[in-house]
Design a protein around this motif. Structure first.
Motif, PDB file in Angstrom:
ATOM      1  N   SER A 119       0.799  -1.222   0.009  1.00  0.00           N
ATOM      2  CA  SER A 119       0.093   0.101   0.030  1.00  0.00           C
ATOM      3  C   SER A 119       0.839   1.228   0.173  1.00  0.00           C
ATOM      4  O   SER A 119       1.965   1.321   0.555  1.00  0.00           O
ATOM      5  N   ASP A 120       0.314   2.202  -0.367  1.00  0.00           N
ATOM      6  CA  ASP A 120       0.875   3.579  -0.479  1.00  0.00           C
ATOM      7  C   ASP A 120       0.396   4.609   0.816  1.00  0.00           C
ATOM      8  O   ASP A 120       1.175   4.963   1.278  1.00  0.00           O
ATOM      9  N   LYS A 121      -0.688   4.156   0.837  1.00  0.00           N
ATOM     10  CA  LYS A 121      -1.423   4.921   2.139  1.00  0.00           C
ATOM     11  C   LYS A 121      -2.083   3.721   3.217  1.00  0.00           C
ATOM     12  O   LYS A 121      -2.537   2.876   2.456  1.00  0.00           O
ATOM     13  N   THR A 122      -2.119   4.012   4.419  1.00  0.00           N
ATOM     14  CA  THR A 122      -2.802   2.971   5.272  1.00  0.00           C
ATOM     15  C   THR A 122      -3.971   3.903   6.169  1.00  0.00           C
ATOM     16  O   THR A 122      -3.436   4.910   6.717  1.00  0.00           O
ATOM     17  N   ALA A 123      -5.240   3.307   6.386  1.00  0.00           N
ATOM     18  CA  ALA A 123      -6.082   3.771   7.263  1.00  0.00           C
ATOM     19  C   ALA A 123      -6.252   2.903   8.292  1.00  0.00           C
ATOM     20  O   ALA A 123      -6.419   1.665   8.280  1.00  0.00           O
ATOM     21  N   PHE A 124      -5.864   3.232   9.518  1.00  0.00           N
ATOM     22  CA  PHE A 124      -6.024   2.460  10.991  1.00  0.00           C
ATOM     23  C   PHE A 124      -7.422   2.735  11.601  1.00  0.00           C
ATOM     24  O   PHE A 124      -7.994   3.604  11.952  1.00  0.00           O
ATOM     25  N   PHE A 125      -8.284   1.583  11.650  1.00  0.00           N
ATOM     26  CA  PHE A 125      -9.603   1.751  12.287  1.00  0.00           C
ATOM     27  C   PHE A 125      -9.516   0.975  13.572  1.00  0.00           C
ATOM     28  O   PHE A 125      -8.630   0.054  13.851  1.00  0.00           O
ATOM     29  N   ASN A 126     -10.349   1.463  14.656  1.00  0.00           N
ATOM     30  CA  ASN A 126     -10.560   0.793  15.794  1.00  0.00           C
ATOM     31  C   ASN A 126     -11.785   0.981  16.473  1.00  0.00           C
ATOM     32  O   ASN A 126     -12.595   1.845  15.838  1.00  0.00           O
ATOM     33  N   ILE A 127     -12.160   0.270  17.500  1.00  0.00           N
ATOM     34  CA  ILE A 127     -13.366   0.480  18.141  1.00  0.00           C
ATOM     35  C   ILE A 127     -13.214   0.470  19.586  1.00  0.00           C
ATOM     36  O   ILE A 127     -12.094  -0.174  20.144  1.00  0.00           O
ATOM     37  N   ALA A 128     -13.897   1.307  20.445  1.00  0.00           N
ATOM     38  CA  ALA A 128     -13.712   1.443  21.698  1.00  0.00           C
ATOM     39  C   ALA A 128     -14.394   0.388  22.561  1.00  0.00           C
ATOM     40  O   ALA A 128     -13.923   0.138  23.989  1.00  0.00           O
ATOM     41  N   GLY A 129     -15.082  -0.514  21.797  1.00  0.00           N
ATOM     42  CA  GLY A 129     -15.659  -1.476  22.856  1.00  0.00           C
ATOM     43  C   GLY A 129     -16.837  -2.136  22.170  1.00  0.00           C
ATOM     44  O   GLY A 129     -17.356  -1.746  21.161  1.00  0.00           O
ATOM     45  N   THR A 130     -17.089  -3.449  22.672  1.00  0.00           N
ATOM     46  CA  THR A 130     -18.490  -4.120  22.152  1.00  0.00           C
ATOM     47  C   THR A 130     -19.721  -3.056  22.157  1.00  0.00           C
ATOM     48  O   THR A 130     -20.035  -2.432  23.234  1.00  0.00           O
ATOM     49  N   LYS A 174     -19.867  -0.705  20.237  1.00  0.00           N
ATOM     50  CA  LYS A 174     -19.515   0.702  19.796  1.00  0.00           C
ATOM     51  C   LYS A 174     -19.346   0.797  18.404  1.00  0.00           C
ATOM     52  O   LYS A 174     -18.769  -0.033  17.918  1.00  0.00           O
ATOM     53  N   PRO A 175     -19.669   2.067  17.828  1.00  0.00           N
ATOM     54  CA  PRO A 175     -18.996   2.120  16.396  1.00  0.00           C
ATOM     55  C   PRO A 175     -17.822   1.977  16.011  1.00  0.00           C
ATOM     56  O   PRO A 175     -17.003   2.491  16.848  1.00  0.00           O
ATOM     57  N   GLY A 176     -17.111   1.442  15.157  1.00  0.00           N
ATOM     58  CA  GLY A 176     -15.841   1.601  14.449  1.00  0.00           C
ATOM     59  C   GLY A 176     -15.450   3.059  14.173  1.00  0.00           C
ATOM     60  O   GLY A 176     -16.213   3.691  13.378  1.00  0.00           O
ATOM     61  N   LYS A 177     -14.266   3.253  14.380  1.00  0.00           N
ATOM     62  CA  LYS A 177     -14.044   4.615  13.829  1.00  0.00           C
ATOM     63  C   LYS A 177     -12.412   4.766  13.129  1.00  0.00           C
ATOM     64  O   LYS A 177     -11.584   3.847  13.318  1.00  0.00           O
ATOM     65  N   LEU A 178     -12.388   5.833  12.144  1.00  0.00           N
ATOM     66  CA  LEU A 178     -11.052   5.954  11.667  1.00  0.00           C
ATOM     67  C   LEU A 178     -10.179   6.616  12.599  1.00  0.00           C
ATOM     68  O   LEU A 178     -10.520   7.860  12.808  1.00  0.00           O
ATOM     69  N   ILE A 179      -9.123   6.032  13.071  1.00  0.00           N
ATOM     70  CA  ILE A 179      -8.327   6.743  13.989  1.00  0.00           C
ATOM     71  C   ILE A 179      -7.189   7.565  13.195  1.00  0.00           C
ATOM     72  O   ILE A 179      -6.813   8.627  13.685  1.00  0.00           O
ATOM     73  N   GLU A 180      -6.657   6.858  12.450  1.00  0.00           N
ATOM     74  CA  GLU A 180      -5.462   7.658  11.688  1.00  0.00           C
ATOM     75  C   GLU A 180      -5.444   7.223  10.093  1.00  0.00           C
ATOM     76  O   GLU A 180      -5.323   5.805   9.788  1.00  0.00           O
ATOM     77  N   TYR A 181      -4.824   8.312   8.975  1.00  0.00           N
ATOM     78  CA  TYR A 181      -4.996   7.926   7.809  1.00  0.00           C
ATOM     79  C   TYR A 181      -3.662   8.612   7.006  1.00  0.00           C
ATOM     80  O   TYR A 181      -3.759   9.716   7.492  1.00  0.00           O
ATOM     81  N   ASP A 182      -3.084   7.737   6.716  1.00  0.00           N
ATOM     82  CA  ASP A 182      -1.461   8.589   6.419  1.00  0.00           C
ATOM     83  C   ASP A 182      -0.732   7.674   5.359  1.00  0.00           C
ATOM     84  O   ASP A 182      -1.280   6.696   5.296  1.00  0.00           O
ATOM     85  N   ALA A 183       0.503   8.366   4.901  1.00  0.00           N
ATOM     86  CA  ALA A 183       1.344   7.519   4.118  1.00  0.00           C
ATOM     87  C   ALA A 183       1.647   6.269   4.936  1.00  0.00           C
ATOM     88  O   ALA A 183       1.828   6.099   6.223  1.00  0.00           O
ATOM     89  N   THR A 184       1.934   4.859   4.329  1.00  0.00           N
ATOM     90  CA  THR A 184       1.840   3.800   4.865  1.00  0.00           C
ATOM     91  C   THR A 184       3.302   3.904   5.812  1.00  0.00           C
ATOM     92  O   THR A 184       3.371   3.312   6.838  1.00  0.00           O
ATOM     93  N   LYS A 185       4.373   4.328   5.240  1.00  0.00           N
ATOM     94  CA  LYS A 185       5.436   4.570   5.973  1.00  0.00           C
ATOM     95  C   LYS A 185       5.531   4.990   7.395  1.00  0.00           C
ATOM     96  O   LYS A 185       5.836   4.834   8.359  1.00  0.00           O
ATOM     97  N   THR A 186       4.656   6.336   7.072  1.00  0.00           N
ATOM     98  CA  THR A 186       4.248   7.100   8.409  1.00  0.00           C
ATOM     99  C   THR A 186       3.652   6.400   9.683  1.00  0.00           C
ATOM    100  O   THR A 186       3.800   6.251  10.557  1.00  0.00           O
ATOM    101  N   ILE A 187       2.547   5.404   8.933  1.00  0.00           N
ATOM    102  CA  ILE A 187       1.569   4.824   9.984  1.00  0.00           C
ATOM    103  C   ILE A 187       2.420   3.816  10.562  1.00  0.00           C
ATOM    104  O   ILE A 187       2.237   3.512  11.839  1.00  0.00           O
ATOM    105  N   PHE A 188       3.401   3.144   9.908  1.00  0.00           N
ATOM    106  CA  PHE A 188       4.114   2.040  10.530  1.00  0.00           C
ATOM    107  C   PHE A 188       5.463   2.526  11.350  1.00  0.00           C
ATOM    108  O   PHE A 188       5.877   1.800  12.222  1.00  0.00           O
ATOM    109  N   GLU A 189       5.878   3.809  10.954  1.00  0.00           N
ATOM    110  CA  GLU A 189       7.177   4.328  11.600  1.00  0.00           C
ATOM    111  C   GLU A 189       7.189   5.259  12.442  1.00  0.00           C
ATOM    112  O   GLU A 189       7.911   5.537  13.418  1.00  0.00           O
ATOM    113  N   ASN A 190       6.143   6.112  12.311  1.00  0.00           N
ATOM    114  CA  ASN A 190       5.806   7.357  12.983  1.00  0.00           C
ATOM    115  C   ASN A 190       4.606   7.821  13.050  1.00  0.00           C
ATOM    116  O   ASN A 190       4.300   9.053  12.986  1.00  0.00           O
TER     117      ASN A 190
END
Length: 259
Positions: A215-226, A228-244
């Motif tokens: 991937s060129d970009k990665t979106a990380f989704f998460n959920i606060a608990g059973t 609860k709705p899923g949310k987009l937490i962070e969306y950035d260049a894949t290198k940034t998501i994995f390294e910083n």
């Protein structure tokens, strides 16, 4: 081919239950975007809203906008079937039609649209699509045999050929390698890298290494608990998501502390 996707304030519901909340993002053409996150966080649900497959489930609906080159896929009078021909989908498990030959599988989407084409035109589409899926050399001498007789990795590439035969602008892939062995997975990953020259590709994956590779970009989704709705937490260049990453939850997930 290949179009820009813009999502604005999208909420996704199953009846009264909100499954995904307030997603906004821009997906650039001729790129690969990976959706990652723990099970149940809504990433596959959100993926299916990008071609209105979500609506196939009774009482499922969305609130917000999904724009394909500025055209709202959820606008009044928009035909969901037309949307799905513009935005193709490859599913988690290879699903060639078992009663159809390899050739018939590739042409299935065109046949479904009742599009009349000559045999020579059909032959050209079959070869072009199978070449596009890096499958032609392996099956060109057995096009009339059942698609279900191929190996798992070949079946998944056949499904990709079937998806690109109708000339979509976008390809969605929901964990396309989860049922495959490592060699077949590598073949699909190489194919994704080639296909992004012509298509906008969005892939859901639980494989962190795969997201990093394709991937060129990665979106990380998460959920606060059973519940609860899923949310987009962070969306950035894949290198940034994995390294910083900028969010602690993202760092915890990609480093394997949870999920």
């Amino acid at each position: 081919m290949s179009k820009r996707i813009e999502v604005n304030n999208l909420d996704v519901y199953y009846d009264k239950f909100k499954a995904v909340e307030d997603v906004s993002m821009i997906i650039e053409p001729r790129s690969v975007t990976a959706f990652i996150g723990p099970s149940g966080c809504g990433k596959s649900t959100f993926l299916r809203t990008l071609n209105r497959m979500h609506e196939v489930i009774p009482k499922a609906w969305v609130d917000g906008e999904v724009l394909l080159d500025g055209n709202n896929l959820y606008g009044p009078g928009v035909d969901p079937v037309l949307v799905r021909s513009q935005v193709g989908m490859v599913f988690q498990r290879p699903n060639p039609f078992p009663t159809m030959s390899i050739r018939e599988n590739v042409l299935a989407g065109i046949t479904l649209k009742n599009k009349r084409i000559s045999k020579s035109e059909a032959d050209g589409i079959v070869e072009k699509s199978l070449r596009g899926a890096n499958l032609w050399e392996e099956v060109k001498d057995r096009l009339d045999l059942p698609g279900s007789g191929l190996s798992g990795g070949q079946q998944q590439r056949l499904c990709i050929a079937r998806a690109i035969a109708v000339q979509p602008d976008v390809l969605l892939m929901d964990e396309p390698c989860s049922a495959l062995d490592p060699i077949s997975t590598l073949a699909i990953e190489d194919l994704i890298d080639e296909l992004k020259q012509d298509y906008t590709i969005v892939i859901v994956t639980h494989n962190m290494q795969q997201a990093g590779r394709v991937s060129d970009k990665t979106a990380f989704f998460n959920i606060a608990g059973t519940g609860k709705p899923g949310k987009l937490i962070e969306y950035d260049a894949t290198k940034t998501i994995f390294e910083n990453p900028s969010e602690q939850a993202t760092e915890d997930y990609v480093s394997g502390r949870f999920g």
